[in-house]
Design a protein around this motif. Structure first.
Motif, PDB file in Angstrom:
ATOM      1  N   ASN A 161       0.821  -1.216   0.000  1.00 32.55           N
ATOM      2  CA  ASN A 161       0.000   0.000   0.000  1.00 32.55           C
ATOM      3  C   ASN A 161       0.851   1.261   0.000  1.00 32.55           C
ATOM      4  O   ASN A 161       1.899   1.318   0.652  1.00 32.55           O
ATOM      5  N   VAL A 162       0.336   2.255  -0.691  1.00 29.60           N
ATOM      6  CA  VAL A 162       1.026   3.537  -0.726  1.00 29.60           C
ATOM      7  C   VAL A 162      -0.028   4.647  -0.886  1.00 29.60           C
ATOM      8  O   VAL A 162      -1.061   4.430  -1.529  1.00 29.60           O
ATOM      9  N   ALA A 163       0.201   5.786  -0.255  1.00 30.07           N
ATOM     10  CA  ALA A 163      -0.750   6.898  -0.410  1.00 30.07           C
ATOM     11  C   ALA A 163      -0.649   7.459  -1.830  1.00 30.07           C
ATOM     12  O   ALA A 163       0.444   7.540  -2.387  1.00 30.07           O
ATOM     13  N   LYS A 164      -1.809   7.826  -2.374  1.00 30.98           N
ATOM     14  CA  LYS A 164      -1.902   8.281  -3.768  1.00 30.98           C
ATOM     15  C   LYS A 164      -0.924   9.429  -4.087  1.00 30.98           C
ATOM     16  O   LYS A 164      -0.339   9.477  -5.156  1.00 30.98           O
ATOM     17  N   ASP A 165      -0.750  10.334  -3.138  1.00 32.24           N
ATOM     18  CA  ASP A 165       0.105  11.500  -3.384  1.00 32.24           C
ATOM     19  C   ASP A 165       1.584  11.152  -3.586  1.00 32.24           C
ATOM     20  O   ASP A 165       2.380  12.008  -3.947  1.00 32.24           O
ATOM     21  N   PHE A 166       1.936   9.912  -3.291  1.00 30.23           N
ATOM     22  CA  PHE A 166       3.330   9.484  -3.475  1.00 30.23           C
ATOM     23  C   PHE A 166       3.528   8.727  -4.782  1.00 30.23           C
ATOM     24  O   PHE A 166       4.645   8.317  -5.079  1.00 30.23           O
ATOM     25  N   SER A 167       2.437   8.535  -5.535  1.00 32.75           N
ATOM     26  CA  SER A 167       2.523   7.620  -6.671  1.00 32.75           C
ATOM     27  C   SER A 167       3.550   8.042  -7.731  1.00 32.75           C
ATOM     28  O   SER A 167       4.050   7.219  -8.467  1.00 32.75           O
ATOM     29  N   GLN A 168       3.862   9.352  -7.798  1.00 34.46           N
ATOM     30  CA  GLN A 168       4.832   9.798  -8.799  1.00 34.46           C
ATOM     31  C   GLN A 168       6.262   9.822  -8.257  1.00 34.46           C
ATOM     32  O   GLN A 168       7.202  10.150  -8.980  1.00 34.46           O
ATOM     33  N   LYS A 169       6.433   9.492  -7.005  1.00 32.51           N
ATOM     34  CA  LYS A 169       7.765   9.487  -6.410  1.00 32.51           C
ATOM     35  C   LYS A 169       8.606   8.396  -7.089  1.00 32.51           C
ATOM     36  O   LYS A 169       8.103   7.312  -7.375  1.00 32.51           O
ATOM     37  N   LYS A 170       9.884   8.682  -7.302  1.00 32.13           N
ATOM     38  CA  LYS A 170      10.700   7.778  -8.099  1.00 32.13           C
ATOM     39  C   LYS A 170      10.734   6.353  -7.530  1.00 32.13           C
ATOM     40  O   LYS A 170      10.574   5.388  -8.258  1.00 32.13           O
ATOM     41  N   PHE A 171      10.931   6.253  -6.229  1.00 30.09           N
ATOM     42  CA  PHE A 171      11.064   4.891  -5.690  1.00 30.09           C
ATOM     43  C   PHE A 171       9.752   4.112  -5.763  1.00 30.09           C
ATOM     44  O   PHE A 171       9.751   2.899  -5.911  1.00 30.09           O
ATOM     45  N   ILE A 172       8.640   4.834  -5.732  1.00 32.55           N
ATOM     46  CA  ILE A 172       7.347   4.156  -5.880  1.00 32.55           C
ATOM     47  C   ILE A 172       7.180   3.701  -7.343  1.00 32.55           C
ATOM     48  O   ILE A 172       6.676   2.611  -7.608  1.00 32.55           O
ATOM     49  N   GLN A 173       7.665   4.510  -8.260  1.00 31.19           N
ATOM     50  CA  GLN A 173       7.614   4.121  -9.672  1.00 31.19           C
ATOM     51  C   GLN A 173       8.442   2.859  -9.915  1.00 31.19           C
ATOM     52  O   GLN A 173       8.083   2.023 -10.744  1.00 31.19           O
ATOM     53  N   ASP A 174       9.538   2.726  -9.177  1.00 28.84           N
ATOM     54  CA  ASP A 174      10.346   1.502  -9.275  1.00 28.84           C
ATOM     55  C   ASP A 174       9.546   0.286  -8.801  1.00 28.84           C
ATOM     56  O   ASP A 174       9.645  -0.802  -9.360  1.00 28.84           O
ATOM     57  N   VAL A 175       8.771   0.497  -7.739  1.00 27.48           N
ATOM     58  CA  VAL A 175       7.934  -0.599  -7.232  1.00 27.48           C
ATOM     59  C   VAL A 175       6.844  -0.922  -8.256  1.00 27.48           C
ATOM     60  O   VAL A 175       6.587  -2.097  -8.551  1.00 27.48           O
ATOM     61  N   VAL A 176       6.240   0.132  -8.813  1.00 24.52           N
ATOM     62  CA  VAL A 176       5.197  -0.054  -9.840  1.00 24.52           C
ATOM     63  C   VAL A 176       5.741  -0.919 -10.976  1.00 24.52           C
ATOM     64  O   VAL A 176       5.072  -1.835 -11.457  1.00 24.52           O
ATOM     65  N   ALA A 177       6.992  -0.644 -11.371  1.00 32.54           N
ATOM     66  CA  ALA A 177       7.602  -1.367 -12.493  1.00 32.54           C
ATOM     67  C   ALA A 177       7.739  -2.867 -12.203  1.00 32.54           C
ATOM     68  O   ALA A 177       7.675  -3.680 -13.129  1.00 32.54           O
ATOM     69  N   HIS A 178       7.925  -3.221 -10.949  1.00 32.90           N
ATOM     70  CA  HIS A 178       8.109  -4.634 -10.597  1.00 32.90           C
ATOM     71  C   HIS A 178       6.811  -5.350 -10.196  1.00 32.90           C
ATOM     72  O   HIS A 178       6.747  -6.573 -10.206  1.00 32.90           O
ATOM     73  N   ALA A 179       5.793  -4.564  -9.817  1.00 30.57           N
ATOM     74  CA  ALA A 179       4.541  -5.191  -9.363  1.00 30.57           C
ATOM     75  C   ALA A 179       3.766  -5.750 -10.553  1.00 30.57           C
ATOM     76  O   ALA A 179       3.900  -5.271 -11.681  1.00 30.57           O
ATOM     77  N   ASP A 180       2.962  -6.790 -10.293  1.00 28.28           N
ATOM     78  CA  ASP A 180       2.169  -7.381 -11.384  1.00 28.28           C
ATOM     79  C   ASP A 180       0.987  -6.499 -11.738  1.00 28.28           C
ATOM     80  O   ASP A 180       0.497  -6.534 -12.858  1.00 28.28           O
ATOM     81  N   LYS A 181       0.511  -5.746 -10.764  1.00 27.44           N
ATOM     82  CA  LYS A 181      -0.660  -4.908 -10.992  1.00 27.44           C
ATOM     83  C   LYS A 181      -0.612  -3.681 -10.080  1.00 27.44           C
ATOM     84  O   LYS A 181      -0.155  -3.798  -8.935  1.00 27.44           O
ATOM     85  N   THR A 182      -1.050  -2.530 -10.589  1.00 27.13           N
ATOM     86  CA  THR A 182      -1.170  -1.334  -9.750  1.00 27.13           C
ATOM     87  C   THR A 182      -2.612  -0.845  -9.859  1.00 27.13           C
ATOM     88  O   THR A 182      -3.132  -0.699 -10.963  1.00 27.13           O
ATOM     89  N   ILE A 183      -3.203  -0.613  -8.713  1.00 28.16           N
ATOM     90  CA  ILE A 183      -4.614  -0.170  -8.725  1.00 28.16           C
ATOM     91  C   ILE A 183      -4.766   1.088  -7.867  1.00 28.16           C
ATOM     92  O   ILE A 183      -4.338   1.104  -6.703  1.00 28.16           O
ATOM     93  N   ALA A 184      -5.382   2.111  -8.445  1.00 27.42           N
ATOM     94  CA  ALA A 184      -5.725   3.303  -7.656  1.00 27.42           C
ATOM     95  C   ALA A 184      -7.107   3.055  -7.057  1.00 27.42           C
ATOM     96  O   ALA A 184      -8.091   2.943  -7.790  1.00 27.42           O
ATOM     97  N   VAL A 185      -7.152   2.902  -5.747  1.00 30.75           N
ATOM     98  CA  VAL A 185      -8.430   2.529  -5.105  1.00 30.75           C
ATOM     99  C   VAL A 185      -9.089   3.746  -4.473  1.00 30.75           C
ATOM    100  O   VAL A 185      -8.444   4.497  -3.751  1.00 30.75           O
ATOM    101  N   LYS A 186     -10.364   3.911  -4.753  1.00 29.79           N
ATOM    102  CA  LYS A 186     -11.127   4.969  -4.103  1.00 29.79           C
ATOM    103  C   LYS A 186     -12.144   4.335  -3.170  1.00 29.79           C
ATOM    104  O   LYS A 186     -12.691   3.275  -3.481  1.00 29.79           O
ATOM    105  N   ALA A 187     -12.376   5.014  -2.048  1.00 32.15           N
ATOM    106  CA  ALA A 187     -13.316   4.444  -1.050  1.00 32.15           C
ATOM    107  C   ALA A 187     -14.729   4.461  -1.610  1.00 32.15           C
ATOM    108  O   ALA A 187     -15.089   5.353  -2.342  1.00 32.15           O
TER     109      ALA A 187
END
Lengths: 187, 189
Positions: A161-187
């Motif tokens: 899990n990661v807060a939406k506001d961090f999604s463009q942070k470089k290290f999160i983008q590295d995680v995105v690149a390795h994850a099988d799926k990325t989902i932006a979840v809204k309540a």
């Protein structure tokens, strides 16, 4: 939340280990984590909850109030460890050293998973909170190691899990690149 | 003007041990502060107030003018930088060196939390002033540590921050750690 449901269905159908990165609104962060666990438990999965944000005492009581079966969860209480809080003994909770050694942590996760039967999940409540206490390189090593390991198993889903506001942070983008799926979840 | 009844209603709906982030405009921050302290005082909470924006003497005068009982208030003040630790009127004041002494602040807050038996509330005013004196990551780590301490001891909390003025990433890091986020829209008339 429907997106989350269909993603879980899709991942579980493949019968392969998968990693999913969830981008959550800060305002409904815990609410979505609770819904995620409810959905996974409903599908018959047991899991390891890596609690970085909240101490075991707090998170376990909140989850219990929401009807989550705590017998099907093992908590790893990182919040108490890094804040050097006294750690209470509880059979559902594993404590770790305040040094937060990544290799020790991975070992603890896998030992905890071995105590469970059937399909399982690992849920990391916040990668960015983890990164407050460890260098980015170690945070990436931790997440990438887990993502690699998950691919080698058939019965395991990794939720990061990661807060939406961090999604463009470089290290999160590295995680995105390795994850099988990325989902932006809204309540 | 803020709607104090609305604010009180929001507070009444909070569970025990809840931690709230209030985001407000700079022009309303004092009004929100006073309304929150008044509500907590009426509910007989022991309040541990970390003041990083206004000197404790000024705040205590304002409390008196607003009929707020200061008997159960402990003020941790990083503004005056007075060396002597002394009692002021009916409340206890702990003076700290500066708002950048996060370790000193953490120790003081922890001691206050541990030494009090009544139902407690920690009030941090404000995130933005702390951000002037500290690096964003260091501050986020400090807030995480304090909130963990509060949750372990079942202490409720309130953090005040300026709406749209806080660094986006620090705001997200702190907001995700809180149980509820209230914004101006909720409390304004």
């Amino acid at each position: 939340m429907e997106q989350l449901e269909s993603a879980f269905n899709e991942v579980l159908k493949t019968k392969e280990g998968k990693s999913i990165l969830l981008e959550l609104d800060a305002e409904s962060y815990l609410k979505i984590i609770i819904k995620t666990i409810q959905k996974l438990q409903k599908k018959g999965l047991s899991g390891v909850y890596i609690s970085i944000q909240r101490p075991f005492k707090n998170i376990s009581s909140l989850l219990k109030k929401q009807g989550i079966d705590l017998n099907k969860l093992i908590f790893i209480d990182i919040a108490s460890a890094v804040s050097k809080e006294t750690q209470e003994n509880n059979k559902g909770c594993v404590h770790i050293s305040s040094k937060l050694d990544v290799d020790d942590l991975v070992r603890t996760i896998y030992t905890s998973l071995d105590q469970m039967k059937g399909k399982k999940f690992i849920l990391i409540d916040s990668l960015t909170t983890f990164a407050l206490h460890k260098p980015i390189s170690e945070t990436l090593r931790f997440s990438e190691f887990l993502m690699r390991q998950v691919k080698e198993r058939k019965d395991l889903v990794l939720i990061l899990n990661v807060a939406k506001d961090f999604s463009q942070k470089k290290f999160i983008q590295d995680v995105v690149a390795h994850a099988d799926k990325t989902i932006a979840v809204k309540a | 003007m803020i709607d104090t009844k609305k604010l009180a209603k929001e507070f009444n709906n909070l569970g025990e041990g809840a931690i709230v982030l209030i985001e407000t405009a700079a022009s309303k921050i004092l009004e929100v502060h006073l309304a929150a302290v008044k509500w907590l005082s009426d509910k007989k909470y022991t309040q541990i107030i970390l003041s990083t924006s206004r000197p404790c003497k000024n705040l205590l005068n304002l409390y008196q003018k607003n009929n707020i009982d200061t008997n159960k208030i402990v003020m941790v003040c990083s503004v005056c930088q007075e060396k002597e630790k002394k009692e002021q009127k009916n409340s206890k004041v702990i003076h700290l060196q500066s708002s950048s002494s996060l370790t000193e602040i953490a120790i003081s807050l922890s001691k206050c939390m541990e030494s009090m038996k009544d139902k407690k509330f920690v009030f941090i005013d404000s995130i933005n002033t702390l951000l002037i004196h500290n690096e964003p990551n260091t501050l986020a780590k400090f807030i995480h540590s304090i909130l963990t301490k509060m949750r372990t001891n079942n202490v409720s909390g309130l953090l005040i921050s300026l709406e749209a003025e806080t660094d986006k990433e620090v705001r997200a890091e702190i907001a995700q750690l809180c149980d509820k986020i209230m914004c101006d829209k909720i409390v304004k008339v």
